[in-house]
Design an enzyme around this catalytic site. Structure first.
Site, PDB file in Angstrom:
ATOM      1  NE  ARG A 110      40.208  42.423  39.984  1.00 29.90           N
ATOM      2  CZ  ARG A 110      39.720  41.265  40.079  1.00 29.90           C
ATOM      3  NH1 ARG A 110      39.877  39.539  40.275  1.00 29.90           N
ATOM      4  NH2 ARG A 110      39.209  41.011  38.580  1.00 29.90           N
ATOM      5  CD  GLU A 209      32.573  42.181  39.659  1.00 30.12           C
ATOM      6  OE1 GLU A 209      32.392  42.858  38.715  1.00 30.12           O
ATOM      7  OE2 GLU A 209      32.604  41.054  39.246  1.00 30.12           O
ATOM      8  NE  ARG A 213      37.055  41.947  43.035  1.00 31.15           N
ATOM      9  CZ  ARG A 213      36.574  42.242  42.450  1.00 31.15           C
ATOM     10  NH1 ARG A 213      37.375  43.125  41.168  1.00 31.15           N
ATOM     11  NH2 ARG A 213      36.200  41.709  40.866  1.00 31.15           N
ATOM     12  CB  CYS A 255      31.568  38.092  37.687  1.00 27.18           C
ATOM     13  SG  CYS A 255      32.585  38.196  35.903  1.00 27.18           S
ATOM     14  CB  THR A 257      35.576  36.411  34.382  1.00 29.11           C
ATOM     15  OG1 THR A 257      35.027  37.413  35.192  1.00 29.11           O
ATOM     16  CG2 THR A 257      34.336  37.029  33.043  1.00 29.11           C
ATOM     17  NE  ARG A 264      41.709  43.552  36.049  1.00 32.59           N
ATOM     18  CZ  ARG A 264      42.598  44.416  35.666  1.00 32.59           C
ATOM     19  NH1 ARG A 264      42.923  44.202  34.559  1.00 32.59           N
ATOM     20  NH2 ARG A 264      42.100  45.974  36.150  1.00 32.59           N
ATOM     21  NE  ARG A 293      39.722  44.202  32.907  1.00 31.95           N
ATOM     22  CZ  ARG A 293      39.396  43.976  33.842  1.00 31.95           C
ATOM     23  NH1 ARG A 293      39.523  44.694  35.100  1.00 31.95           N
ATOM     24  NH2 ARG A 293      39.037  42.613  34.164  1.00 31.95           N
ATOM     25  CD  GLU A 298      35.457  44.748  33.413  1.00 36.16           C
ATOM     26  OE1 GLU A 298      35.083  44.927  35.016  1.00 36.16           O
ATOM     27  OE2 GLU A 298      35.692  43.600  33.645  1.00 36.16           O
TER      28      GLU A 298
HETATM   29  P1  ADP Z   1      39.514  45.457  38.343  1.00 40.77           P
HETATM   30  O1  ADP Z   1      41.102  45.181  38.597  1.00 40.77           O
HETATM   31  O2  ADP Z   1      39.598  45.371  40.892  1.00 40.77           O
HETATM   32  O3  ADP Z   1      38.406  43.835  38.570  1.00 40.77           O
HETATM   33  P2  ADP Z   1      39.471  47.411  37.376  1.00 40.77           P
HETATM   34  O4  ADP Z   1      39.728  47.088  35.682  1.00 40.77           O
HETATM   35  O5  ADP Z   1      37.814  48.589  37.672  1.00 40.77           O
HETATM   36  O6  ADP Z   1      38.797  46.809  38.219  1.00 40.77           O
HETATM   37  O7  ADP Z   1      40.091  48.246  37.403  1.00 40.77           O
HETATM   38  C1  ADP Z   1      40.337  48.886  38.992  1.00 40.77           C
HETATM   39  C2  ADP Z   1      41.348  50.106  39.858  1.00 40.77           C
HETATM   40  O8  ADP Z   1      42.776  49.403  39.031  1.00 40.77           O
HETATM   41  C3  ADP Z   1      40.576  51.303  38.596  1.00 40.77           C
HETATM   42  O9  ADP Z   1      40.725  52.305  38.714  1.00 40.77           O
HETATM   43  C4  ADP Z   1      42.382  50.916  37.544  1.00 40.77           C
HETATM   44  O10 ADP Z   1      43.059  52.016  36.804  1.00 40.77           O
HETATM   45  C5  ADP Z   1      43.164  50.555  38.325  1.00 40.77           C
HETATM   46  N1  ADP Z   1      44.532  49.575  37.917  1.00 40.77           N
HETATM   47  C6  ADP Z   1      44.373  48.678  37.717  1.00 40.77           C
HETATM   48  N2  ADP Z   1      45.893  48.149  37.044  1.00 40.77           N
HETATM   49  C7  ADP Z   1      46.513  49.315  37.458  1.00 40.77           C
HETATM   50  C8  ADP Z   1      47.687  49.171  36.935  1.00 40.77           C
HETATM   51  N3  ADP Z   1      48.985  48.105  36.990  1.00 40.77           N
HETATM   52  N4  ADP Z   1      48.214  50.252  38.141  1.00 40.77           N
HETATM   53  C9  ADP Z   1      47.610  51.260  38.238  1.00 40.77           C
HETATM   54  N5  ADP Z   1      46.166  51.114  37.964  1.00 40.77           N
HETATM   55  C10 ADP Z   1      45.340  50.147  38.095  1.00 40.77           C
HETATM   56  C1  CIR Z   2      30.318  42.278  31.092  1.00 42.17           C
HETATM   57  O1  CIR Z   2      29.620  41.207  31.101  1.00 42.17           O
HETATM   58  O2  CIR Z   2      30.886  42.501  30.251  1.00 42.17           O
HETATM   59  C2  CIR Z   2      30.413  42.588  33.050  1.00 42.17           C
HETATM   60  N1  CIR Z   2      28.848  41.938  33.468  1.00 42.17           N
HETATM   61  C3  CIR Z   2      31.873  42.201  33.467  1.00 42.17           C
HETATM   62  C4  CIR Z   2      32.679  41.173  32.872  1.00 42.17           C
HETATM   63  C5  CIR Z   2      33.859  40.890  33.280  1.00 42.17           C
HETATM   64  N2  CIR Z   2      34.722  41.196  34.391  1.00 42.17           N
HETATM   65  C6  CIR Z   2      34.298  41.559  35.699  1.00 42.17           C
HETATM   66  O3  CIR Z   2      33.826  40.869  36.596  1.00 42.17           O
HETATM   67  N3  CIR Z   2      34.924  42.312  36.675  1.00 42.17           N
END
Ligand code: ADP
Ligand code: CIR
Length: 345
Positions: A110, A209, A213, A255, A257, A264, A293, A298
């Site tokens: 993404r 966020e 995305r 953010c 990051t 990502r 993660r 996250e």
């Molecule tokens: P982002 O990567 O968009 O910052 P998150 O870590 O919250 O956000 O993940 C968003 C969603 O994408 C969650 O439901 C997560 O389980 C899913 N996800 C992330 N990577 C994968 C993957 N490789 N396969 C399937 N689902 C994924």
């Molecule tokens: C934190 O500081 O833990 C949250 N604000 C998440 C920080 C990094 N992740 C993100 O932006 N997706």
């Protein structure tokens, strides 16, 4: 506002880098949109378990509050004040090397994007957010071929459908406390929604966020196919909607990051033996700049030995390098997992 007292066990980048002296120099500053230091740090203050703890309200935040943001940016991405970001979207340069794709449950890449000349989500007004939804969803609804699909607003979506989409990893969860205190959940669910193609291999989240995305995902481990679809989608959308971009910091995100590529690249992968040997697991993820993660994203936990493994750095490396970090690191994790599985047999 006076200098905040951080809990003794606080490890966030905010606690580490906001010294009383820095606080004094920044406390009365604000951006052209009126975004203040108090707003930048509120999420990290209210969530003392934050890893980072700061959010930008607009592109100007990265200038006005640079003495704080630059410290966080350097610590997270290894990107210094004199560095400049570069892009490379050429999928032909990706090297799959020894990656055993059969081991991978699913792959997702993404990027975050925000609309040029608009404040970011923490500072946007309800009207501006609705305007973004209207502009972006119209552009998305005009996409063709593999990217063709439909936009679904969160407003009016049944709870059942919403929960199923979250469980299947397609939709963002609601009520995130880090976003809440960053002001990113204001007026929820207005202006929020999800676009997806018929196969749910291409998706766009609106006004979470970041304002967009853009996501490419599918079952299995074909990273090249996932990357190529994402690049096509990014380019098609940017033809219609210009994004906030800085010569130094690349794509601008809420953010720090997510600056730069805002990319990502992750896999869901079963690593039960490494999961029992966290020290070895972390040695490999640190070597390849990877983040671990949980299976629901996250701030969630692993279930049944399944982890979400992704590139950590997004700024100061190109998109191809970000994905290459993930490929090389995951290949190494799979080798280690296989070796551990032999031992416990
Ligand atoms: P982002 O990567 O968009 O910052 P998150 O870590 O919250 O956000 O993940 C968003 C969603 O994408 C969650 O439901 C997560 O389980 C899913 N996800 C992330 N990577 C994968 C993957 N490789 N396969 C399937 N689902 C994924
Ligand atoms: C934190 O500081 O833990 C949250 N604000 C998440 C920080 C990094 N992740 C993100 O932006 N997706």
């Amino acid at each position: 506002m006076t200098y905040p007292t951080f809990p003794k066990d606080c490890t966030s980048m905010l606690c580490k880098h906001l010294s009383p002296e820095l606080f004094e120099t920044l406390k009365d500053k604000e951006t052209a949109n009126g975004f203040t230091l108090e707003q930048v740090i509120n999420s990290g203050l209210k969530n003392s378990d934050s890893e980072i703890g700061v959010y930008a309200g607009d592109e100007d935040s990265y200038e006005v509050f640079a003495p704080l943001f630059d410290k966080v940016i350097e610590a997270y991405h290894g990107f210094s004040q004199s560095d400049k970001h570069h892009s490379n979207l050429n999928a032909d340069e990706l090297k799959i090397n020894g990656l055993d794709e059969g081991y991978i449950l699913s792959t997702r890449i993404r990027v975050g994007r925000n609309v040029k000349d608009m404040p970011l989500g923490s500072a946007v007004s309800k009207e501006q957010r609705n305007e973004i939804e209207e502009r972006v969803s119209s552009a998305l609804n005009a996409l063709e071929g593999e990217l063709e699909g439909e936009y679904y607003a969160l407003l009016g979506m049944s709870k059942n459908v919403q929960e199923r989409l979250i469980k299947e990893h397609f939709l963002f969860k609601d009520g995130d406390r880090f976003l809440e205190y960053a002001g990113l959940n204001r007026d929820w669910p207005h202006g929020r929604g999800i676009y997806h193609n018929h196969d749910k291999t291409f998706l766009v989240w609106l006004n979470e966020e970041d304002q967009l995305r853009i996501i490419s995902m599918q079952k299995g481990g074909d990273v090249l196919e996932v990357f190529s679809r994402l690049v096509l989608a990014m380019q098609k959308i940017e033809e219609k909607v210009p994004f906030a971009y800085s010569d130094r910091l690349g794509y601008i995100s809420s953010c720090p990051t997510n600056l730069g590529t805002a990319m990502r690249a992750s896999v869901h992968i079963k690593l039960p033996n490494l999961g029992e040997n966290m020290e070895q697991f972390k040695t490999i993820t640190e070597k390849y700049f990877l983040q671990i993660r949980g299976v629901n994203g996250e701030h969630t936990k692993s279930e049944e030995g399944i982890f979400d493994i992704s590139n950590l750095r997004r700024l100061g490396i190109t998109e191809v390098e970000a994905v290459q970090d993930m490929i090389d690191g995951v290949a190494s994790l799979i080798e280690a997992e296989k070796a551990l599985a032999e031992v416990v047999k």
